[in-house]
Design an enzyme around this catalytic site. Structure first.
Site, short mmCIF file in Angstrom:
data_model
loop_
_atom_site.label_atom_id
_atom_site.label_comp_id
_atom_site.label_asym_id
_atom_site.label_seq_id
_atom_site.Cartn_x
_atom_site.Cartn_y
_atom_site.Cartn_z
N SER A 60 0.85 -1.19 0.00
CA SER A 60 0.00 0.00 0.00
C SER A 60 0.88 1.24 0.00
O SER A 60 2.10 1.15 0.09
CB SER A 60 -0.90 0.00 1.23
OG SER A 60 -0.12 0.26 2.38
N LYS A 61 0.20 2.37 -0.10
CA LYS A 61 0.88 3.67 -0.20
C LYS A 61 2.01 3.84 0.81
O LYS A 61 3.03 4.45 0.52
CB LYS A 61 -0.13 4.80 0.00
CG LYS A 61 -1.00 5.04 -1.20
CD LYS A 61 -0.27 5.88 -2.25
CE LYS A 61 -0.91 5.73 -3.62
NZ LYS A 61 0.07 5.52 -4.69
N ARG A 62 1.78 3.31 2.01
CA ARG A 62 2.82 3.57 3.02
C ARG A 62 4.11 2.82 2.72
O ARG A 62 5.14 3.09 3.31
CB ARG A 62 2.30 3.31 4.43
CG ARG A 62 1.96 1.89 4.69
CD ARG A 62 1.10 1.73 5.92
NE ARG A 62 0.69 0.36 6.01
CZ ARG A 62 1.46 -0.61 6.49
NH1 ARG A 62 2.67 -0.34 6.94
NH2 ARG A 62 1.03 -1.85 6.51
N GLY A 96 5.31 2.96 -0.30
CA GLY A 96 5.90 3.72 -1.41
C GLY A 96 5.02 3.60 -2.64
O GLY A 96 3.80 3.61 -2.53
#
Ligand code: GLU
Length: 508
Positions: free
Chosen positions: A260-262, A264
């Site tokens: 996920s976004k966290r 990268g």
């Protein structure tokens, strides 16, 4: 009920993204597996758009997904934009069909109208949770007859349509990747098939589409596995033979939680913007959870398709490893045609603001430089950094570095001799001309080897390390003759001497 895949017939596979954002690499991998299976078996790859979530679906997202798929080389011969015998291929264009199918189920008693309000359902959910029970629809409206329900709707009441799930029995299927999977209907509350606004729920639309599009194999992420028993019950209600199912593991981040976004970058668009080549991204994604053979991982799409088999896909989670992606990309950057790399490289240089309109001759100049440089990169976004010596020379910035300034001061005779040579000489357009200048600087100063060439590098490139000077110096000189942004060697040496002297006076 156990289902077995239908007898051998040409495989029909689909990728069915919801256009609610960018294409996630995990979904791209699902698309790749479907594509490989279709191509490798001489079957059909179908692209369907599942846009029934009207609030979150956008045309821009659909467009971007299609564009990313085409960029990766995942073409479809049936589906949105290309058409086919089972269209339309966008769910919001199939609403009449879902309505007819819902009527069939209502008439047959497999589905019923439910009038429970959102507030009632929420209160029941809370009560179930508080009692430590799974929150499931309690079946309040199961017993309302179709006639009564129609009368109430005609009188203005709103209702959803739910599937009547058979009580307490097993629903099992042989997942091609995971083996036998069994659910008991006791844990499945009657799912909503059609919302009160007439829009079908995912589980309903997907079954109708997969059945009517004659899909033989549903290959999708394991996040859908708990939907599958609900879908199988629908196949049963309609009297349809279900397709084979394969639920592939999700793509994980290094901490083994879904990427996920966290972690990268997560979308194909982001990796594309970083300068990964499509053939590298596709090849790498196919390797997450599957291997075409030890030491034979770097293969083009058609070869991957020839080797791909669903039953060799691992069921344990695959971790996204950007280092490995970079390794694959380096391989393809080395292989890519020079003209293609130049074209791609120009885009990154333009983004850096270093070039604007380029002529054919400018391209010819960049073509000498970009492909050799690209061959040593992980990804093309690093190209401007590697060519900063050319486009972004600044004696001031270089000499702000205390170590470089100290070295330049210690090597002042070389710096001055170089500047003096360049002040009178012609531009060093090839490596012979550069070497002739270096020889004269050596004769003037008595310095040789590193003591000669390192200060020359500092003066001419502004950097302590970088590409061979034999290559870099002619590039500087030829570039300066072509592109306004590039300073020539003489101007660089003059500036260097000036800034070095100014800084020296300032610190005394
Ligand atoms: N639209 C669904 C998704 O994007 C498709 C799931 C499926 O393949 O059945 O998750």
């Amino acid at each position: 009920m156990t289902t077995t895949p239908s007898a051998a017939r040409p495989m029909r596979l689909r990728f069915a993204p919801s256009p609610t954002g960018q294409l996630h690499v995990g979904n791209a991998r699902t698309a790749i597996f479907n594509w490989l299976l279709a191509k490798g078996s001489g079957g059909t790859f179908i692209l369907r758009i599942e846009d029934t979530d009207r609030e979150r679906s956008t045309a821009a997202s659909e467009h971007a997904i299609l564009d990313d798929l085409r960029w990766m080389g995942l073409d479809w011969s049936e589906g949105v934009e290309v058409g086919g015998a089972c269209g339309p291929y966008r769910q919001t264009e199939r609403l009449d069909l879902y309505r007819d199918k819902a009527d069939e189920l209502l008439e047959a008693g497999h589905a019923y109208f439910c009038f429970c309000s959102a507030e009632t359902l929420e209160a029941e959910r809370k009560a179930a949770l508080a009692a430590g029970q799974p929150p499931m629809y309690r079946g309040t409206c199961r017993h309302i007859t179709l006639e009564d329900a129609r009368r109430r709707r005609d009188a203005g009441e709103t209702a959803v349509i739910r599937l009547r799930v058979p009580e307490a029995r097993d629903v099992a299927f042989d997942d091609v990747v995971r083996g036998t999977v069994t659910f008991n209907t006791a844990v499945i509350g009657d799912p909503v098939l059609v919302r009160s606004d007439g829009i079908p729920a995912y589980n309903f639309a997907v079954v109708i589409d997969d059945a009517l599009m004659d899909i033989t194999h549903v290959v999708r992420g394991e996040d859908h596995i708990s939907n599958t028993p609900r879908q199988l019950l629908l196949y049963e209600a309609f009297g349809w033979t279900p397709p084979a199912f394969a639920h592939v593991s999700l793509v994980m981040g290094p901490d083994h939680s879904p990427l996920s976004k966290r972690h990268g970058a997560t979308s194909v668009a982001e990796f594309r913007a970083r300068g990964y080549l499509p053939e590298a991204l596709v090849n790498y994604l196919a390797l997450i959870g599957w291997s075409p053979g030890e030491g034979q991982e770097l293969l083009p799409l058609d070869e991957l398709a020839r080797r791909f088999r669903l039953d060799t896909v691992g069921h344990s989670a695959g971790v996204f490893d950007e280092e490995k992606l970079a390794w694959v990309n380096r391989h393809y950057l080395k292989q890519a045609a020079p003209a293609r790399l130049t074209g791609l490289g120009v885009r990154f240089l333009r983004q850096a603001g270093w070039i604007d309109q380029v002529t054919g001759e400018d391209i010819a100049f960049l073509a000498e430089l970009v492909p050799v440089t690209a061959a040593s990169l992980d990804r093309l976004e690093q190209l401007p950094g590697r060519l900063a010596f050319l486009f972004d020379y600044s004696a001031e910035r270089t000499l702000e570095n205390a170590a470089i300034r100290a070295e330049a001061l210690a090597a002042q005779p070389v710096v001055d001799a170089l500047a003096a040579e360049l002040a009178s000489g012609a531009p060093m357009l090839d490596k012979e001309a550069f070497r002739a200048v270096a020889t004269r600087v050596r004769e003037r100063t008595g310095q040789k080897g590193k003591a000669l060439f390192h200060p020359i590098r500092l003066v001419l490139t502004g950097e302590a390390e970088g590409m061979e000077l034999d290559l870099a110096v002619p590039a500087i000189e030829r570039g300066a003759a072509r592109l306004p942004r590039i300073a020539g060697a003489r101007a660089r040496a003059e500036a260097f001497v000036r800034v070095l002297a100014a800084g020296t006076q300032g610190t005394r």
